[in-house]
Design an enzyme around this catalytic site. Structure first.
Site, PDB file in Angstrom:
ATOM      1  N   GLU A   1     -21.788 -22.264   1.001  1.00  8.85           N
ATOM      2  CA  GLU A   1     -21.337 -23.178   0.868  1.00  8.85           C
ATOM      3  C   GLU A   1     -21.912 -24.748   1.055  1.00  8.85           C
ATOM      4  OE1 GLU A   1     -19.133 -26.576   0.052  1.00  8.85           O
ATOM      5  OE2 GLU A   1     -17.688 -25.799   2.333  1.00  8.85           O
ATOM      6  N   LEU A   2     -22.590 -24.714  -0.104  1.00  6.24           N
ATOM      7  CA  LEU A   2     -22.981 -25.560  -0.013  1.00  6.24           C
ATOM      8  C   LEU A   2     -23.165 -27.139  -1.276  1.00  6.24           C
ATOM      9  CD1 LEU A   2     -26.759 -23.733  -0.569  1.00  6.24           C
ATOM     10  CD2 LEU A   2     -25.324 -24.560   1.640  1.00  6.24           C
TER      11      LEU A   2
ATOM     12  N   GLU B   1     -25.572 -36.403  -4.226  1.00 11.34           N
ATOM     13  CA  GLU B   1     -24.768 -36.601  -3.362  1.00 11.34           C
ATOM     14  C   GLU B   1     -24.022 -37.633  -2.308  1.00 11.34           C
ATOM     15  OE1 GLU B   1     -24.184 -33.018  -0.515  1.00 11.34           O
ATOM     16  OE2 GLU B   1     -22.216 -32.852  -1.380  1.00 11.34           O
TER      17      GLU B   1
ATOM     18  N   GLY C   1     -23.611 -26.429   4.603  1.00 11.05           N
ATOM     19  CA  GLY C   1     -23.971 -27.899   4.563  1.00 11.05           C
ATOM     20  C   GLY C   1     -24.864 -27.821   3.178  1.00 11.05           C
ATOM     21  N   SER C   2     -26.204 -29.009   3.401  1.00 13.85           N
ATOM     22  CA  SER C   2     -26.769 -29.232   2.162  1.00 13.85           C
ATOM     23  C   SER C   2     -27.372 -28.198   1.247  1.00 13.85           C
ATOM     24  CB  SER C   2     -28.113 -30.059   2.598  1.00 13.85           C
ATOM     25  OG  SER C   2     -28.712 -30.144   3.414  1.00 13.85           O
TER      26      SER C   2
ATOM     27  N   CYS D   1     -18.523 -31.910   1.571  1.00  9.47           N
ATOM     28  CA  CYS D   1     -18.291 -31.795  -0.243  1.00  9.47           C
ATOM     29  C   CYS D   1     -18.174 -31.779  -1.878  1.00  9.47           C
ATOM     30  CB  CYS D   1     -18.974 -30.444  -0.208  1.00  9.47           C
ATOM     31  SG  CYS D   1     -19.755 -30.250   1.248  1.00  9.47           S
TER      32      CYS D   1
ATOM     33  N   ARG E   1     -22.793 -21.529  15.851  1.00 10.19           N
ATOM     34  CA  ARG E   1     -23.947 -22.879  15.817  1.00 10.19           C
ATOM     35  C   ARG E   1     -22.747 -24.103  15.582  1.00 10.19           C
ATOM     36  NH1 ARG E   1     -27.238 -26.612  14.695  1.00 10.19           N
ATOM     37  NH2 ARG E   1     -28.184 -27.918  16.019  1.00 10.19           N
ATOM     38  N   PRO E   2     -21.833 -24.957  15.990  1.00 13.14           N
ATOM     39  CA  PRO E   2     -21.677 -26.015  15.181  1.00 13.14           C
ATOM     40  C   PRO E   2     -22.601 -27.339  15.508  1.00 13.14           C
ATOM     41  CG  PRO E   2     -21.148 -25.799  17.672  1.00 13.14           C
ATOM     42  CD  PRO E   2     -21.459 -24.603  17.621  1.00 13.14           C
TER      43      PRO E   2
HETATM   44  C1  SIN Z   1     -16.337 -28.933   2.385  1.00  8.21           C
HETATM   45  O1  SIN Z   1     -16.587 -30.720   2.618  1.00  8.21           O
HETATM   46  O2  SIN Z   1     -17.589 -29.174   2.985  1.00  8.21           O
HETATM   47  C2  SIN Z   1     -15.112 -28.987   2.609  1.00  8.21           C
HETATM   48  C3  SIN Z   1     -14.223 -29.247   2.280  1.00  8.21           C
HETATM   49  C4  SIN Z   1     -13.298 -28.750   2.578  1.00  8.21           C
HETATM   50  O3  SIN Z   1     -12.569 -28.107   2.777  1.00  8.21           O
HETATM   51  O4  SIN Z   1     -11.878 -29.227   1.934  1.00  8.21           O
END
Ligand code: SIN
Length: 483
Positions: free
Chosen positions: A255-256, A386, A233-234, A289, A179-180
């Protein structure tokens, strides 16, 4: 409207079981630079999402038993098609996400590189033999695909975050439902169009676009036929999704959020540090992130770094990502821009000073002039949260131990950067920073060959590199007796 060389890349239905699936309602996709509607995309329901899960389950036996070479050949074709269509894919991405076209085309190459990488890496899913405790036994370890994988991906990298997950999953022999983000579904659907052209069989790669984030999220995290869930995401949303995955004990990778420190020591090459900070902070208007969130500068070079950096930031051009001289596009929404402004206002109230970025702007609300703040302290909200916008808070420090402690004083642990020349310091600081990725005299660490991921509340699992396959594989131990 989007003028593409290949208009078939502009798809507006979800992609399920190798077919384009229309739903009753639709969602408007708008250009963040102009507010104009670019397309209307079918709005899938949670019940329809289950069709994609069923398709992925049905496609699994055939896909998972193909040889690694067969899967690699198909993935390679997908990679080639992405690169052949880089310009069109880049335009779609800029129009729905806002980043400058040169960055968007860079993201297509970045995303495609994961597909190329994992096409090859899938051929190296090695097992193991282990000396057994008695001579009539053999211990053998094999690795097998986990099964159906579901994913939720963000709007800041609408192509690469899907590619990084899907390529690893498919190379491992898993099937995939993603789901994008509803702000940026067109890049995902264009990837599906190219997946089909590459020969990825029906049901192996599915894209579900829907505004019912909660309902679709529940299907993707709780459906018993899904073996693994992956999210970018967050941290707040990630924690809820992890809890939902617990109901069926799914394998999870996350990956937060991050709060990246960027440290400039007295012995650094200051011009290199300025360039590193610039790319690390202002890539995608600060909406990544791994973007620098706090710049720590040792007092001996504070004046020189701050002056040079502020001058470089003031030269960045804000504008529509489709204009060739734009360095910084709009933020994803007015709300995002106003959250960033709020952090800046709080910092100024608490004693920070704005060195650049306060020039009057003729841009609408969603555009922010890149800012540099000085006299910031590590306990201000701007240093705790963040930022996800084009603001650089500068914090002065005295010595190595102090800055390592300040850098680590956060619940996040994704990326960190530092500039130094002393080799002993380079090792001490690399080991002392509690982060999953460290840029040493480097402002950009992301590439397909390297393990991307964080520690602490920045998540778990790694994406890219040879480690990136581990999250999509189960270890099976075979104990052969009676020998
Ligand atoms: C991200 O912001 O989640 C990924 C950034 C990246 O892959 O460099």
């Amino acid at each position: 409207m989007i003028a593409l060389e290949d208009s078939e890349l502009l798809r507006t239905f979800s992609y399920i079981n190798g077919s384009w699936h229309s739903s009753e309602k639709d969602i408007a996709v708008t250009n963040p630079a102009t507010g104009e509607e670019i397309a209307r995309v079918s709005d899938i329901t949670p019940a329809e999402t289950e069709l994609a899960v069923a398709a992925a389950k049905a496609a699994l036996p055939e896909w998972s038993t193909k040889s690694a070479n067969e899967r690699a050949a198909i993935l390679r074709k997908w990679f080639e098609l992405m690169m052949a269509n880089q310009m069109d894919l880049g335009q779609i991405l800029t129009l729905e996400q806002g980043k400058p076209l040169v960055e968007a085309k860079g993201e297509i190459a970045y995303g495609a590189a994961f597909i190329e990488w994992f096409a090859e890496e899938g051929k190296r899913i090695y097992g193991d033999t282990i000396p057994a405790p008695s001579k009539d036994k053999k211990i053998i370890v094999i690795k097998q695909p986990v099964g159906v994988v579901s994913a939720i991906t963000p709007w800041n990298f609408p192509n690469a975050m899907i590619a990084r997950k899907a390529a690893a999953a498919l190379a491992a022999g898993c099937t995939f439902v993603v789901r994008p983000a509803t702000q940026t579904p067109l890049s995902a659907l264009a990837m599906a169009e190219l997946a089909e052209r590459a020969g990825i069989p029906a049901g192996v790669f599915n894209v579900v676009v829907g505004s019912d984030a909660q309902g679709i999220g529940e299907v993707l995290t709780q459906h018993p036929d899904i073996a693994k869930f992956t999210f970018t995401g967050s941290t707040g949303v990630g924690k809820r999704l992890i809890a939902q995955c617990a109901t069926t004990v799914k394998k999870v990778s996350m990956e937060l959020g991050g709060n990246a420190p960027f440290i400039v020591f007295d012995d650094a090459d200051i011009d290199a540090a300025v360039q590193g900070a610039l790319v690390s902070k202002y890539r995608n208007a600060g909406q990544t992130c791994v973007c620098t969130n706090r710049i720590f500068v040792q007092k001996g070079v504070l004046k020189e770094f701050t002056e040079k950096f502020t001058k470089a930031v003031a030269n960045l051009k804000v504008g529509n990502g489709m204009d060739s001289d734009t360095d910084i596009g709009p933020l994803i929404s007015e709300k995002a821009a106003s959250d960033v402004k709020q952090l800046v206002v709080q910092s100024l109230e608490q004693g920070a000073s704005l060195l650049t970025g306060n020039t009057p702007s003729d841009h609408p609300e969603q555009f922010l002039n890149p800012m540099v703040l000085t006299d910031v302290t590590n306990d201000m909200p701007i240093a705790r949260n963040e930022i996800f916008g084009p603001v650089s808070p500068i914090i002065a420090f005295d010595d190595e131990q102090q800055v390592i402690a300040m850098a680590n004083d956060t619940e996040f642990g994704l990326a960190a950067y530092f500039y130094a020349r002393d080799i002993g310091r380079v090792w001490r600081v690399s080991e002392g920073l509690e982060y999953g990725m460290i840029g040493i005299n480097e402002g950009i660490v992301s590439n397909a060959a390297a393990p991307f991921g964080g520690v602490k509340q920045s998540g778990n699992g790694r994406e890219g590199s040879r480690y990136g396959l581990d999250d999509y594989l189960e270890i099976k131990y075979l104990c052969m007796g009676g020998l």
